[in-house]
Motif scaffolding. Structure first.
Motif, PDB file in Angstrom:
ATOM      1  N   THR A  75       0.834  -1.194   0.000  1.00  0.00           N
ATOM      2  CA  THR A  75       0.000   0.000   0.000  1.00  0.00           C
ATOM      3  C   THR A  75       0.870   1.246   0.000  1.00  0.00           C
ATOM      4  OG1 THR A  75      -0.159  -0.050   2.410  1.00  0.00           O
ATOM      5  CG2 THR A  75      -1.946  -1.093   1.193  1.00  0.00           C
ATOM      6  N   ILE A  76       0.413   2.246  -0.731  1.00  0.00           N
ATOM      7  CA  ILE A  76       1.126   3.520  -0.793  1.00  0.00           C
ATOM      8  C   ILE A  76       0.432   4.507   0.135  1.00  0.00           C
ATOM      9  CG2 ILE A  76      -0.193   4.299  -2.805  1.00  0.00           C
ATOM     10  CD1 ILE A  76       2.361   5.743  -3.715  1.00  0.00           C
ATOM     11  N   ASP A  77       1.232   5.213   0.934  1.00  0.00           N
ATOM     12  CA  ASP A  77       0.630   6.175   1.862  1.00  0.00           C
ATOM     13  C   ASP A  77       1.095   7.606   1.637  1.00  0.00           C
ATOM     14  OD1 ASP A  77       3.205   5.887   2.835  1.00  0.00           O
ATOM     15  OD2 ASP A  77       2.613   5.839   4.922  1.00  0.00           O
ATOM     16  N   VAL A  78       2.167   7.794   0.830  1.00  0.00           N
ATOM     17  CA  VAL A  78       2.629   9.151   0.570  1.00  0.00           C
ATOM     18  C   VAL A  78       3.414   9.207  -0.740  1.00  0.00           C
ATOM     19  CG1 VAL A  78       4.791   8.944   1.873  1.00  0.00           C
ATOM     20  CG2 VAL A  78       3.739  11.190   1.625  1.00  0.00           C
ATOM     21  N   TRP A  79       3.263  10.333  -1.443  1.00  0.00           N
ATOM     22  CA  TRP A  79       4.054  10.645  -2.627  1.00  0.00           C
ATOM     23  C   TRP A  79       4.981  11.787  -2.261  1.00  0.00           C
ATOM     24  CZ3 TRP A  79       3.914   7.906  -7.030  1.00  0.00           C
ATOM     25  CH2 TRP A  79       2.779   7.134  -7.308  1.00  0.00           C
ATOM     26  N   GLY A  84      12.465  16.986  -9.010  1.00  0.00           N
ATOM     27  CA  GLY A  84      11.586  17.003 -10.174  1.00  0.00           C
ATOM     28  C   GLY A  84      10.868  15.712 -10.484  1.00  0.00           C
ATOM     29  N   GLU A  85      11.113  14.644  -9.722  1.00  0.00           N
ATOM     30  CA  GLU A  85      10.476  13.346  -9.949  1.00  0.00           C
ATOM     31  C   GLU A  85       9.621  12.962  -8.750  1.00  0.00           C
ATOM     32  OE1 GLU A  85      10.767  11.638 -12.815  1.00  0.00           O
ATOM     33  OE2 GLU A  85      12.091  13.188 -13.602  1.00  0.00           O
ATOM     34  N   TRP A  86       8.499  12.270  -9.003  1.00  0.00           N
ATOM     35  CA  TRP A  86       7.631  11.788  -7.931  1.00  0.00           C
ATOM     36  C   TRP A  86       8.004  10.355  -7.555  1.00  0.00           C
ATOM     37  CZ3 TRP A  86       4.476  14.604  -5.019  1.00  0.00           C
ATOM     38  CH2 TRP A  86       4.072  15.845  -5.494  1.00  0.00           C
ATOM     39  N   TYR A  87       7.990  10.072  -6.242  1.00  0.00           N
ATOM     40  CA  TYR A  87       8.256   8.741  -5.692  1.00  0.00           C
ATOM     41  C   TYR A  87       7.145   8.389  -4.713  1.00  0.00           C
ATOM     42  CZ  TYR A  87      12.942   9.372  -7.533  1.00  0.00           C
ATOM     43  OH  TYR A  87      14.006   9.575  -8.372  1.00  0.00           O
ATOM     44  N   GLY A  88       6.760   7.111  -4.710  1.00  0.00           N
ATOM     45  CA  GLY A  88       5.739   6.642  -3.783  1.00  0.00           C
ATOM     46  C   GLY A  88       6.351   5.760  -2.712  1.00  0.00           C
ATOM     47  N   ARG A  89       5.912   5.955  -1.458  1.00  0.00           N
ATOM     48  CA  ARG A  89       6.366   5.111  -0.347  1.00  0.00           C
ATOM     49  C   ARG A  89       5.375   3.969  -0.190  1.00  0.00           C
ATOM     50  NH1 ARG A  89       6.888   7.425   5.678  1.00  0.00           N
ATOM     51  NH2 ARG A  89       4.632   7.242   5.631  1.00  0.00           N
ATOM     52  N   VAL A  90       5.877   2.733  -0.398  1.00  0.00           N
ATOM     53  CA  VAL A  90       5.031   1.539  -0.395  1.00  0.00           C
ATOM     54  C   VAL A  90       5.457   0.611   0.735  1.00  0.00           C
ATOM     55  CG1 VAL A  90       4.306  -0.482  -1.732  1.00  0.00           C
ATOM     56  CG2 VAL A  90       4.681   1.713  -2.885  1.00  0.00           C
ATOM     57  N   CYS A  91       4.478   0.168   1.503  1.00  0.00           N
ATOM     58  CA  CYS A  91       4.714  -0.780   2.602  1.00  0.00           C
ATOM     59  C   CYS A  91       4.113  -2.127   2.194  1.00  0.00           C
ATOM     60  CB  CYS A  91       4.055  -0.261   3.875  1.00  0.00           C
ATOM     61  SG  CYS A  91       4.298  -1.339   5.294  1.00  0.00           S
ATOM     62  N   ASP A  92       4.940  -3.193   2.210  1.00  0.00           N
ATOM     63  CA  ASP A  92       4.433  -4.510   1.814  1.00  0.00           C
ATOM     64  C   ASP A  92       3.819  -5.235   3.010  1.00  0.00           C
ATOM     65  OD1 ASP A  92       6.495  -5.744   3.281  1.00  0.00           O
ATOM     66  OD2 ASP A  92       7.690  -6.203   1.510  1.00  0.00           O
ATOM     67  N   ASP A  93       3.372  -6.472   2.787  1.00  0.00           N
ATOM     68  CA  ASP A  93       2.687  -7.251   3.831  1.00  0.00           C
ATOM     69  C   ASP A  93       3.562  -7.551   5.042  1.00  0.00           C
ATOM     70  OD1 ASP A  93       0.474  -7.281   2.208  1.00  0.00           O
ATOM     71  OD2 ASP A  93       0.810  -9.318   1.467  1.00  0.00           O
ATOM     72  N   VAL A  97       9.352  -1.188   3.948  1.00  0.00           N
ATOM     73  CA  VAL A  97       9.017   0.035   3.231  1.00  0.00           C
ATOM     74  C   VAL A  97      10.029   0.265   2.116  1.00  0.00           C
ATOM     75  CG1 VAL A  97       8.770   2.534   3.458  1.00  0.00           C
ATOM     76  CG2 VAL A  97       7.974   1.039   5.293  1.00  0.00           C
ATOM     77  N   ARG A  98       9.517   0.577   0.923  1.00  0.00           N
ATOM     78  CA  ARG A  98      10.380   0.872  -0.225  1.00  0.00           C
ATOM     79  C   ARG A  98       9.840   2.102  -0.938  1.00  0.00           C
ATOM     80  NH1 ARG A  98      12.349  -4.739  -2.889  1.00  0.00           N
ATOM     81  NH2 ARG A  98      12.498  -5.867  -0.949  1.00  0.00           N
ATOM     82  N   TRP A  99      10.747   2.805  -1.602  1.00  0.00           N
ATOM     83  CA  TRP A  99      10.391   3.963  -2.425  1.00  0.00           C
ATOM     84  C   TRP A  99      10.461   3.547  -3.890  1.00  0.00           C
ATOM     85  CZ3 TRP A  99       8.549   8.451  -0.489  1.00  0.00           C
ATOM     86  CH2 TRP A  99       8.735   8.683   0.865  1.00  0.00           C
ATOM     87  N   TYR A 100       9.414   3.858  -4.651  1.00  0.00           N
ATOM     88  CA  TYR A 100       9.359   3.530  -6.076  1.00  0.00           C
ATOM     89  C   TYR A 100       9.146   4.800  -6.891  1.00  0.00           C
ATOM     90  CZ  TYR A 100       8.456  -1.411  -4.910  1.00  0.00           C
ATOM     91  OH  TYR A 100       8.540  -2.701  -4.448  1.00  0.00           O
ATOM     92  N   PRO A 101       9.798   4.918  -8.058  1.00  0.00           N
ATOM     93  CA  PRO A 101       9.487   6.024  -8.959  1.00  0.00           C
ATOM     94  C   PRO A 101       8.023   5.917  -9.399  1.00  0.00           C
ATOM     95  CG  PRO A 101      11.476   4.874  -9.674  1.00  0.00           C
ATOM     96  CD  PRO A 101      10.863   4.058  -8.579  1.00  0.00           C
TER      97      PRO A 101
END
Length: 117
Positions: A75-79, A84-93, A97-101
Motif C-alpha cells: 500500500t502507498i501512503d505518501v508521494w 523534479g520526480e515523484w516517488y511513492g512510499r510503499v509498505c508490503d505485507d 518500506v520501499r520507495w518507487y518512482p
C-alpha cells in the motif's frame, strides 16, 4: 533520495542515522521493522532540500498498488517530489518500506498501460 537510513544489526538492535548530519537520529533499541518505518516517516517529512508542502501528497487511506512488473507491492501512503520526480512510499505485507518512482507504480488491479510510440 533517502536522508534517513536504517543502521545496526539483530544482535545490538537497529536505529536510524541522518546522512545530512552524519549522526544517529535514534538509539539502537528498535526492531528492524520499527527502524524502517521510522526512517521512511522521517524521509517523508523532512530532507536536506527542505521540501515544501507542495512536494508531499499523503494518501489517506493508504491505497493498494502494483509495482514494476505489475505484481502487488503493498500500500502507498505518501508521494514525494524529489529533484523534479515523484516517488511513492510503499509498505508490503511484511512491513518493509520501499520507495518507487511514479512510473513503476499503478493502482492494484488495473491492467498495464502501453505507451504510445
Amino acid at each position: 533520495m533517502s536522508r534517513f537510513e536504517v543502521c545496526g544489526d539483530a544482535a545490538s538492535g537497529f536505529g536510524v542515522s541522518d546522512s545530512a548530519t552524519s549522526r544517529w537520529s535514534m538509539p539502537l533499541d528498535l526492531s528492524e521493522a520499527e527502524a524502517a518505518e521510522l526512517a521512511a516517516d522521517l524521509n517523508a517529512r523532512c530532507d536536506s532540500y527542505q521540501r515544501g508542502p507542495e512536494a508531499v501528497r499523503w494518501c489517506k487511506p493508504a491505497v493498494p498498488v502494483a509495482a514494476r512488473r505489475w505484481k502487488p507491492a503493498g500500500t502507498i501512503d505518501v508521494w514525494i517530489r524529489d529533484r523534479g520526480e515523484w516517488y511513492g512510499r510503499v509498505c508490503d505485507d511484511t512491513g518493509r518500506v520501499r520507495w518507487y518512482p511514479a512510473d513503476d507504480l499503478r493502482p492494484a488491479g488495473d491492467p498495464p498501460v502501453e505507451k504510445a510510440s
